[in-house]
Design a protein around this motif. Structure first.
Motif, short mmCIF file in Angstrom:
data_model
loop_
_atom_site.label_atom_id
_atom_site.label_comp_id
_atom_site.label_asym_id
_atom_site.label_seq_id
_atom_site.Cartn_x
_atom_site.Cartn_y
_atom_site.Cartn_z
N LEU A 1 0.75 -1.43 0.04
CA LEU A 1 -0.30 -0.17 0.02
C LEU A 1 0.92 1.33 0.15
N TRP A 2 2.00 1.27 0.73
CA TRP A 2 2.88 2.33 0.97
C TRP A 2 3.33 2.64 -0.78
N HIS A 3 3.88 1.60 -0.98
CA HIS A 3 4.35 1.68 -2.60
C HIS A 3 3.48 2.21 -3.75
N ALA A 4 2.29 1.54 -3.56
CA ALA A 4 1.27 2.34 -4.53
C ALA A 4 0.87 3.75 -4.17
N ARG A 5 0.82 4.14 -2.77
CA ARG A 5 0.79 5.69 -2.81
C ARG A 5 1.87 6.39 -3.06
N SER A 6 3.01 5.93 -2.80
CA SER A 6 4.19 6.50 -3.48
C SER A 6 4.16 6.75 -4.96
N MET A 7 3.87 5.73 -5.51
CA MET A 7 3.85 5.70 -6.96
C MET A 7 2.99 6.82 -7.55
N MET A 8 1.77 6.87 -6.85
CA MET A 8 0.62 7.54 -7.28
C MET A 8 1.24 9.24 -6.96
N ARG A 9 1.91 9.56 -5.77
CA ARG A 9 2.55 10.75 -5.51
C ARG A 9 3.57 11.07 -6.49
N PHE A 10 4.41 10.14 -6.92
CA PHE A 10 5.40 10.32 -7.93
C PHE A 10 4.78 10.88 -9.22
N VAL A 11 3.57 10.43 -9.76
CA VAL A 11 3.09 10.70 -11.10
C VAL A 11 2.11 12.01 -10.70
N ARG A 12 1.69 12.54 -9.66
CA ARG A 12 1.09 13.72 -9.19
C ARG A 12 2.23 14.79 -9.29
N GLU A 13 3.36 14.52 -8.69
CA GLU A 13 4.51 15.36 -8.70
C GLU A 13 4.90 15.48 -10.24
N HIS A 14 5.03 14.41 -10.98
CA HIS A 14 5.59 14.57 -12.30
C HIS A 14 4.66 14.14 -13.41
#
Length: 254
Positions: A234-247
């Motif tokens: 779950l942490w990884h999925a949220r982090s990837m979503m943040r990465f896409v939001r930021e970039h």
């Protein structure tokens, strides 16, 4: 003059530090351990090792930034507790990186404890590739068979090469780059911090180099690769979503 400072973040990894710190301390000018919870440091520490004890647990990026702020070297070496560096690993990385004005990050050749190669130089992730790696789709499309280009599995090189990103287990980073980028992004709960750092470095014109002459062993747990339904997943999925939001421009690389 302090040239290389080392930062190690320990979240209850006292046993691992018993092996790592004596190997790392002779290779750096300054060594800081950030103890993120009680029981994070061994009873015996190499001389001159400084310990920062958190009053409450912080995210990995916040801990790396905390340790970096407490040091003064031109270069900052971040190491996971589960890494065993060769005696000259930091020196090899530093000697190479210092010769290149725009080298912001340098990482070593990494092996598993059994001596087999661990591919830590990778291409920036795509949305589609990430979905396969982090969902049950990986059983139908095994990443190490179908995504060889992402892991660069056919490029176990022996000479330094530039990288998209490097696994953040053992990274030598130029402080000037960290200052320019604002350090590690503390918005990540866990995972993807290393991808984000390398991506922001790339956009700012900083080089990331894989230096196979530097050697380390990494006893990597690979929690997110072993289980689909876990807190870490779950942490990884949220982090990837943040990465896409930021970039958001990365969405073009489906």
């Amino acid at each position: 003059m302090i040239s290389v400072s080392a930062v190690v973040v320990s979240h209850g990894h006292a046993r691992e530090l018993e092996t790592l710190l004596p190997l790392l301390a002779p290779q750096v000018d300054e060594l800081v351990v950030v103890a993120n919870r009680p029981g994070s440091t061994p009873r015996s520490l190499p001389s001159a090792t400084r310990v920062i004890e958190n009053t409450r647990p912080l995210r990995l990026s916040a801990n790396v930034n905390l340790g970096t702020a407490a040091t003064s070297g031109e270069w900052v070496l971040f190491s996971n507790p589960d890494v065993d560096p060769a005696p000259d690993s930091v020196g090899v990385l530093h000697a190479f990186a210092a010769r290149r004005e725009r080298c912001g990050i340098a990482g070593p050749r990494t092996t598993w404890p059994d001596g087999s190669w661990q591919p830590t130089r990778r291409r920036f992730p795509t949305v589609g590739g990430t979905l396969v790696r982090r969902t049950p789709l990986r059983r139908l499309f095994p990443p190490l068979e179908r995504q060889r280009d992402h892991y660069l599995l056919d490029e176990d090189v022996e000479t330094p090469v530039e990288a998209d990103w490097l696994l953040g287990a053992f990274l030598l980073m130029r402080r000037a780059m960290l200052d320019e980028l604002g350090g590690w992004d503390e918005g990540y709960r866990h995972y993807v911090e290393d991808i984000d750092l390398c991506y922001r470095a790339m956009r700012a014109g900083w080089e990331r180099w894989y230096v196979p002459g530097a050697r380390v062993t990494h006893d990597w747990a690979q929690v997110t690769d072993r289980r689909f339904l876990s807190r870490q997943s779950l942490w990884h999925a949220r982090s990837m979503m943040r990465f896409v939001r930021e970039h958001p421009e990365t969405l073009a690389r489906l």
